[in-house]
Write an enzyme that holds these catalytic residues in place. Sequence first.
Site, mmCIF file in Angstrom:
data_model
loop_
_atom_site.group_PDB
_atom_site.id
_atom_site.type_symbol
_atom_site.label_atom_id
_atom_site.label_comp_id
_atom_site.label_asym_id
_atom_site.label_seq_id
_atom_site.Cartn_x
_atom_site.Cartn_y
_atom_site.Cartn_z
ATOM 1 N N ASP A 1 4.968 2.785 0.975
ATOM 2 C CA ASP A 1 3.864 1.858 0.233
ATOM 3 C C ASP A 1 3.412 0.757 0.671
ATOM 4 O O ASP A 1 4.146 -0.252 0.632
ATOM 5 C CB ASP A 1 4.427 2.907 -0.945
ATOM 6 C CG ASP A 1 2.815 2.037 -1.456
ATOM 7 O OD1 ASP A 1 1.305 2.735 -0.790
ATOM 8 O OD2 ASP A 1 1.960 0.987 -2.139
ATOM 9 N N GLU B 1 2.843 3.398 5.529
ATOM 10 C CA GLU B 1 1.255 2.902 4.959
ATOM 11 C C GLU B 1 1.598 0.885 5.464
ATOM 12 O O GLU B 1 1.511 0.123 4.984
ATOM 13 C CB GLU B 1 1.069 2.514 4.594
ATOM 14 C CG GLU B 1 -0.630 2.976 4.030
ATOM 15 C CD GLU B 1 -0.315 2.650 2.256
ATOM 16 O OE1 GLU B 1 -1.893 2.403 2.265
ATOM 17 O OE2 GLU B 1 0.091 2.523 1.657
#
Length: 609
Positions: free
Chosen positions: A265, A301
């Site tokens: 993330d 990401e």
Amino acid sequence: MKRRCNMPFGAECREDGSVRFRLWAPAARQVELCLAGTFAQIPLERRDEGWFELITDVARPGTQYHFRINGEQKVPDPASRFQPRDVYGPSEVVQPDAFDWRDHAWRGRRWEEAVIYELHVGAFSSAGTFFAVRERLDYLADLGITAVELMPVADFPGQRNWGYDGVFLFAPDSVYGRPEHLKELVQSAHERGIMVLLDVVYNHFGPEGNYLRSYAPQFFTDRHCTPWGDGINFDGPESRVVRDFFIHNALYWLTEYHFDGLRLDAVHAIIDDSMPHILTELADAVRTAIKPGRHVHLILENDRNQARYLQRGEHCRTKWYTAQWNDDIHHALQVLITGEQDGYYVDYSKHPLEQLGRCLSEGFAYQGEVSLHRNGQRRGEPSASLPPAAFVSFLQNHDQIGNRAFGERIIDLADPRAVRAAMAILLLAPSPPLLFMGEEFGADSPFLFFCDFEAGLAKAVTEGRRNEFSRFARFDDPAQREHIPDPNVVTTFEASRLNWAQIEQPGHREWLRFYRGLLTLRCQHIVPRLLTGCVVDANYEIQGYRGLTVRWKFHNRAGELILMANLGADSLPVPLPSASNVIYATDEMSAHGLAQGMLPPLSVVWFLR
């Protein structure tokens, strides 16, 4: 078959029946082991460089324990494998060898086959457990899903959370089930040919229940600032143990739980000025540790669009990271089919069709261009040399739904015909597509931001959440922001749960038929060509106001794939490719119109030649 990950910290069960406890506490003078249900307080022996260690036969699998720091504060184990009573409760000794794996023949799947289904364990079903996800695996396999991606499951405070506030990164949250229940979910998915990916958070720890600062403040640094406060210390004094903590976490999920990959993330919030960067070292460690022949995928990401991490080596092998979530393609499509231009959509407001074409043919829309949303900073790196598999495409995910004030799904924001056109593009394009849970049957339940913090923090989170939207015109008025759902009330979470009864309703079944049909075509026509090799020559051109043509030429005589789309409100004349077979055309497109080279509004046609 037994699987375990041996780590230099935490509680490790030994072959002789004893348990080794090890804690890095460089700021502590004294550390004791406290066993739940007893008055036992057993000192750990101080080792070099801030380590404390104890080997004892008074603990066994199932024993619950705390560490006591300096004879005062009791803290859970930061490397706990399970927290049966949430973040403030005791840790539990877990014996990984107690689980019998039956998937010894599973080697994963090639990334080119990936059709990803992102889900939140708690909101996916009324039960909200690992077992409840397992019950839907046959449905997902029938849909055409080849990879399930779980939003973070690391132990978080309270009974509900998106998962990005994890505190104990090695412990599946007890709300969802025990460690063996998660392992059974992974094994059951493998039995159906489905990969399982896990979302992990290495850019910060959650704000509640984290005791690291009291005995290991070296985990953090005030030299780097993140949206969550001080950065993780990946590059300062005593950072070696910190780096190892996260590297071992990645190896732990991939070995002990047999996950097929990890999605890291918001790595743009990981600040590391050392060499090698922690992202590089972590990927190198994974690639070195994984046995030859096993497919393991690392996905990023990364708002910076740093193509360097997606490089391919000899024979097109992944060097570090397999793919990145491509926010650019989402944002361009969102502007095209909804007209929204607030917030970060401003960067896609002038030339969204060109940016969509660039995403489809080259990967990123932003490859070094100036970003207005980022105050004129340049964003991205050249990506045209990378294969389509390096970019994950989507029209919906947890962020793009849940970060809206009211958690609206795309079918609440756009003409259904436009949504179908967008999905006909994404599901048949070479890049791996991602669906968000319920999207495939047109679920109309929102996916709201929810959490369950203690009272003081809960109030701050609610206020902060509402103030985030003050930059949007519709929320200029504070009174309007008061209508944004409170993340901490249980009804916000309950509203976000999927309503599976909808799948029996005619309109929702039609959405399901549409998605299943496209994924069948992808399996038949697109994936076989992707498997012939990763080298693809691609280009795009614009026709008229909203017409787009994209061509992908596959090597090894695999032919050419051609997309023609009209995302406008008027019919569009286009030159049709010669000697081509139509593999998909929008339902409203007549054979006569196609023969005449006319694309009706919001239509898509795919050719192979």
